[in-house]
Enzyme design. Structure first.
Site, PDB file in Angstrom:
ATOM      1  N   SER A  96      40.123  36.879  29.129  1.00  0.00           N
ATOM      2  CA  SER A  96      40.446  37.557  30.389  1.00  0.00           C
ATOM      3  C   SER A  96      40.427  39.073  30.221  1.00  0.00           C
ATOM      4  O   SER A  96      40.849  39.595  29.180  1.00  0.00           O
ATOM      5  CB  SER A  96      41.835  37.114  30.860  1.00  0.00           C
ATOM      6  OG  SER A  96      42.282  37.952  31.896  1.00  0.00           O
TER       7      SER A  96
ATOM      8  N   TYR B 179      37.152  42.283  35.577  1.00  0.00           N
ATOM      9  CA  TYR B 179      37.577  42.751  36.891  1.00  0.00           C
ATOM     10  C   TYR B 179      37.029  44.159  37.057  1.00  0.00           C
ATOM     11  O   TYR B 179      37.074  44.951  36.110  1.00  0.00           O
ATOM     12  CB  TYR B 179      39.109  42.784  37.011  1.00  0.00           C
ATOM     13  CG  TYR B 179      39.729  41.435  37.277  1.00  0.00           C
ATOM     14  CD1 TYR B 179      39.296  40.651  38.345  1.00  0.00           C
ATOM     15  CD2 TYR B 179      40.751  40.940  36.477  1.00  0.00           C
ATOM     16  CE1 TYR B 179      39.859  39.413  38.601  1.00  0.00           C
ATOM     17  CE2 TYR B 179      41.318  39.695  36.732  1.00  0.00           C
ATOM     18  CZ  TYR B 179      40.863  38.947  37.797  1.00  0.00           C
ATOM     19  OH  TYR B 179      41.416  37.723  38.060  1.00  0.00           O
TER      20      TYR B 179
ATOM     21  N   THR C  20      34.503  38.116  37.782  1.00  0.00           N
ATOM     22  CA  THR C  20      35.339  37.365  38.728  1.00  0.00           C
ATOM     23  C   THR C  20      35.242  38.043  40.079  1.00  0.00           C
ATOM     24  O   THR C  20      35.627  39.202  40.247  1.00  0.00           O
ATOM     25  CB  THR C  20      36.795  37.298  38.234  1.00  0.00           C
ATOM     26  OG1 THR C  20      36.788  36.593  36.998  1.00  0.00           O
ATOM     27  CG2 THR C  20      37.692  36.566  39.223  1.00  0.00           C
TER      28      THR C  20
ATOM     29  N   LYS D 203      31.894  34.349  38.808  1.00  0.00           N
ATOM     30  CA  LYS D 203      32.957  33.328  38.910  1.00  0.00           C
ATOM     31  C   LYS D 203      33.636  33.434  40.270  1.00  0.00           C
ATOM     32  O   LYS D 203      34.014  34.531  40.684  1.00  0.00           O
ATOM     33  CB  LYS D 203      33.983  33.571  37.798  1.00  0.00           C
ATOM     34  CG  LYS D 203      35.213  32.670  37.836  1.00  0.00           C
ATOM     35  CD  LYS D 203      36.020  32.826  36.557  1.00  0.00           C
ATOM     36  CE  LYS D 203      37.244  31.954  36.504  1.00  0.00           C
ATOM     37  NZ  LYS D 203      38.398  32.496  37.220  1.00  0.00           N
TER      38      LYS D 203
ATOM     39  N   HIS E  43      39.661  29.814  41.639  1.00  0.00           N
ATOM     40  CA  HIS E  43      40.653  30.587  40.891  1.00  0.00           C
ATOM     41  C   HIS E  43      41.945  29.778  40.693  1.00  0.00           C
ATOM     42  O   HIS E  43      43.048  30.297  40.775  1.00  0.00           O
ATOM     43  CB  HIS E  43      40.947  31.904  41.638  1.00  0.00           C
ATOM     44  CG  HIS E  43      41.392  33.033  40.745  1.00  0.00           C
ATOM     45  ND1 HIS E  43      40.633  34.142  40.517  1.00  0.00           N
ATOM     46  CD2 HIS E  43      42.520  33.240  40.029  1.00  0.00           C
ATOM     47  CE1 HIS E  43      41.265  34.979  39.715  1.00  0.00           C
ATOM     48  NE2 HIS E  43      42.432  34.433  39.400  1.00  0.00           N
TER      49      HIS E  43
HETATM   50  C1  LIG Z   1      48.153  31.965  34.783  1.00  0.00           C
HETATM   51  C2  LIG Z   1      46.720  32.120  35.190  1.00  0.00           C
HETATM   52  C3  LIG Z   1      46.088  33.326  34.959  1.00  0.00           C
HETATM   53  C4  LIG Z   1      44.746  33.492  35.323  1.00  0.00           C
HETATM   54  N1  LIG Z   1      44.133  34.664  35.029  1.00  0.00           N
HETATM   55  C5  LIG Z   1      42.828  34.817  35.334  1.00  0.00           C
HETATM   56  C6  LIG Z   1      42.145  35.998  34.950  1.00  0.00           C
HETATM   57  O1  LIG Z   1      42.699  36.897  34.326  1.00  0.00           O
HETATM   58  N2  LIG Z   1      40.847  36.101  35.307  1.00  0.00           N
HETATM   59  C7  LIG Z   1      40.182  35.115  36.005  1.00  0.00           C
HETATM   60  O2  LIG Z   1      38.996  35.260  36.313  1.00  0.00           O
HETATM   61  N3  LIG Z   1      40.800  33.972  36.332  1.00  0.00           N
HETATM   62  C8  LIG Z   1      42.097  33.801  36.012  1.00  0.00           C
HETATM   63  N4  LIG Z   1      42.716  32.623  36.317  1.00  0.00           N
HETATM   64  C9  LIG Z   1      41.935  31.528  36.925  1.00  0.00           C
HETATM   65  C10 LIG Z   1      41.275  30.644  35.847  1.00  0.00           C
HETATM   66  O3  LIG Z   1      40.236  31.315  35.184  1.00  0.00           O
HETATM   67  C11 LIG Z   1      40.663  29.364  36.435  1.00  0.00           C
HETATM   68  O4  LIG Z   1      39.800  29.698  37.486  1.00  0.00           O
HETATM   69  C12 LIG Z   1      41.677  28.342  36.915  1.00  0.00           C
HETATM   70  O5  LIG Z   1      42.913  28.464  36.261  1.00  0.00           O
HETATM   71  C13 LIG Z   1      41.078  26.960  36.675  1.00  0.00           C
HETATM   72  O6  LIG Z   1      41.920  25.977  37.113  1.00  0.00           O
HETATM   73  P1  LIG Z   1      42.915  25.118  36.159  1.00  0.00           P
HETATM   74  O7  LIG Z   1      44.024  26.022  35.785  1.00  0.00           O
HETATM   75  O8  LIG Z   1      43.305  24.018  37.089  1.00  0.00           O
HETATM   76  O9  LIG Z   1      42.128  24.600  34.970  1.00  0.00           O
HETATM   77  C14 LIG Z   1      44.048  32.443  35.962  1.00  0.00           C
HETATM   78  C15 LIG Z   1      44.695  31.220  36.188  1.00  0.00           C
HETATM   79  C16 LIG Z   1      46.013  31.050  35.802  1.00  0.00           C
HETATM   80  C17 LIG Z   1      46.669  29.697  36.031  1.00  0.00           C
HETATM   81  C1  LIG Z   2      46.414  39.894  36.347  1.00  0.00           C
HETATM   82  C2  LIG Z   2      45.904  38.887  37.339  1.00  0.00           C
HETATM   83  C3  LIG Z   2      45.186  39.521  38.458  1.00  0.00           C
HETATM   84  C4  LIG Z   2      45.107  37.834  36.619  1.00  0.00           C
HETATM   85  C5  LIG Z   2      44.627  36.715  37.469  1.00  0.00           C
HETATM   86  O1  LIG Z   2      43.478  36.600  37.765  1.00  0.00           O
HETATM   87  C6  LIG Z   2      45.542  35.687  37.928  1.00  0.00           C
HETATM   88  O2  LIG Z   2      46.744  35.776  37.678  1.00  0.00           O
HETATM   89  O3  LIG Z   2      45.072  34.751  38.616  1.00  0.00           O
END
Ligand SMILES: Cc1cc2nc3c(=O)[nH]c(=O)nc-3n(C[C@H](O)[C@H](O)[C@H](O)COP(=O)(O)O)c2cc1C
Ligand SMILES: CC(C)CC(=O)C(=O)O
Length: 325
Positions: A69, A92, A118, A190, A214
């Site tokens: 990330s 980002y 993303t 994404k 997401h």
């Molecule tokens: C706690 C958390 C933080 C995330 N942070 C990011 C991130 O920094 N960048 C991003 O593109 N997606 C982020 N996502 C989305 C994930 O990349 C992904 O799309 C999603 O969690 C997939 O679903 P799942 O958790 O059911 O496997 C985040 C998701 C969670 C749960």
């Molecule tokens: C720091 C956040 C914007 C990271 C993210 O993509 C999320 O928490 O879903």
């Protein structure tokens, strides 16, 4: 998302030689032991003191690809030097484009193999738990000396305040040209949920698409990503790889996503749960469990290799309706 997976049935084939199951595959030409990748999730040190270094070591041990990330706790360099995992870097785009550009270039210099842009987060979704709990804004080690991400606000979600202060909501399709101009790495988008956007992504020349909502953290009432995977795959017509994330919790979920045309799945929350429970070992256990379950699903469906998993191995709700017409 789980209920959307539940609505898809698996149609197994019998009397196929499944004495050997080969789950190996490639994404962008990189070999993996199984079509399972680690999704980018922020701030792994909230889960474990070793943060993304532990996650990356687990990815290396399992021979799968990890997407780091942009908002990681460990730096791009720390993760790169910790092990030989194949790594992609999630981006980002900040209002301060120069900051995002520097991160892309550091990722490239440190051996990351692709940029995952993303594109579903011009602003942060309304996360009411974060507002209620006064979620803290991340201190991002990657940005030390480049930009302060400390946001001082007494109420609500500081994460949201951080995102509003930094993320560039004007980012649009033409900016893929800008991203191309600053890196030689393949670019994947994404957050695609419609065939219209999949077609636009191909028009601007991306190297891959990730169907994702997401983890349902952005806009309420968007579809479960598994329910739109097939239409995106149709729109893409094999021109670029389509990856998938959202709700993968079982080997059967991976099997269903592959049947509907995904080249691999990415897993978000389960990885963080494993990390929080037992660090590197916990992440490895989660991945091994998903791999074991996929292996068994393939054997019981009559698919000795990943390429044997086809559209006719699943039956969706739409198939059932059509069969009644
Ligand atoms: C706690 C958390 C933080 C995330 N942070 C990011 C991130 O920094 N960048 C991003 O593109 N997606 C982020 N996502 C989305 C994930 O990349 C992904 O799309 C999603 O969690 C997939 O679903 P799942 O958790 O059911 O496997 C985040 C998701 C969670 C749960
Ligand atoms: C720091 C956040 C914007 C990271 C993210 O993509 C999320 O928490 O879903």
């Amino acid at each position: 998302m789980w209920t959307a997976f539940c609505r898809i049935q698996i149609q197994p084939r019998i009397l196929v030689d499944v004495s050997k199951i080969d789950m190996s595959t490639t994404v962008l030409g990189y070999n993996m032991s199984a079509p399972i990748m680690i999704a980018p999730t922020s701030l792994h040190k909230l889960g474990h003191s070793e943060g993304e270094v532990a996650t990356a070591r687990a990815a290396a041990a399992c021979n799968i690809i990890m997407v780091l990330s942009f908002t990681s706790s460990c730096t791009v360099e720390e993760v790169a030097s910790s092990c030989n995992a194949i790594r992609f870097f999630q981006l980002y785009v900040y209002k301060r484009r120069d900051v995002s550009a520097q991160l892309v270039q550091r990722a490239e210099r440190n051996g990351y193999k692709a940029i995952i842009l993303t594109a579903d987060s011009p602003r942060l979704g309304r996360r009411e738990a974060d507002i209620k709990n006064r979620m803290i804004a991340p201190k991002l080690k990657n940005l030390e000396g480049l930009l302060s991400t400390e946001v001082v606000s007494d109420e609500g979600s500081n994460l949201e305040a951080y995102a509003s202060a930094t993320f560039d909501p004007s980012l649009c399709w033409k900016d893929i040209g800008w991203l191309r101009s600053i890196t030689k790495l393949p670019i994947l988008i994404k957050g695609v949920l419609t065939c219209e956007d999949a077609i636009k992504a191909m028009e601007v020349g991306v190297d891959g698409i990730i169907v994702s909502n997401h983890g349902a953290r952005q806009l309420d009432y968007v579809p479960a990503s598994i329910s739109v995977l097939e239409e995106v795959v149709h729109a893409v017509r094999g021109k670029v790889p389509v990856l998938f994330d959202g709700g993968v919790r079982r080997g059967t979920d991976t099997f269903k996503a592959l049947s509907l045309g995904a080249q691999a799945v990415l897993v978000g929350r389960p990885v963080i749960y494993g990390l929080a429970a037992k660090g590197e070992y916990g992440v490895k256990r989660v991945i091994d469990m998903l791999k074991d379950e996929l292996e068994l699903s393939m054997a019981l469906s009559g698919c000795p290799s990943v390429k044997d998993i086809t559209r006719s191995h699943v039956r969706t709700e739409r198939d059932r309706v059509q069969s009644m017409l």
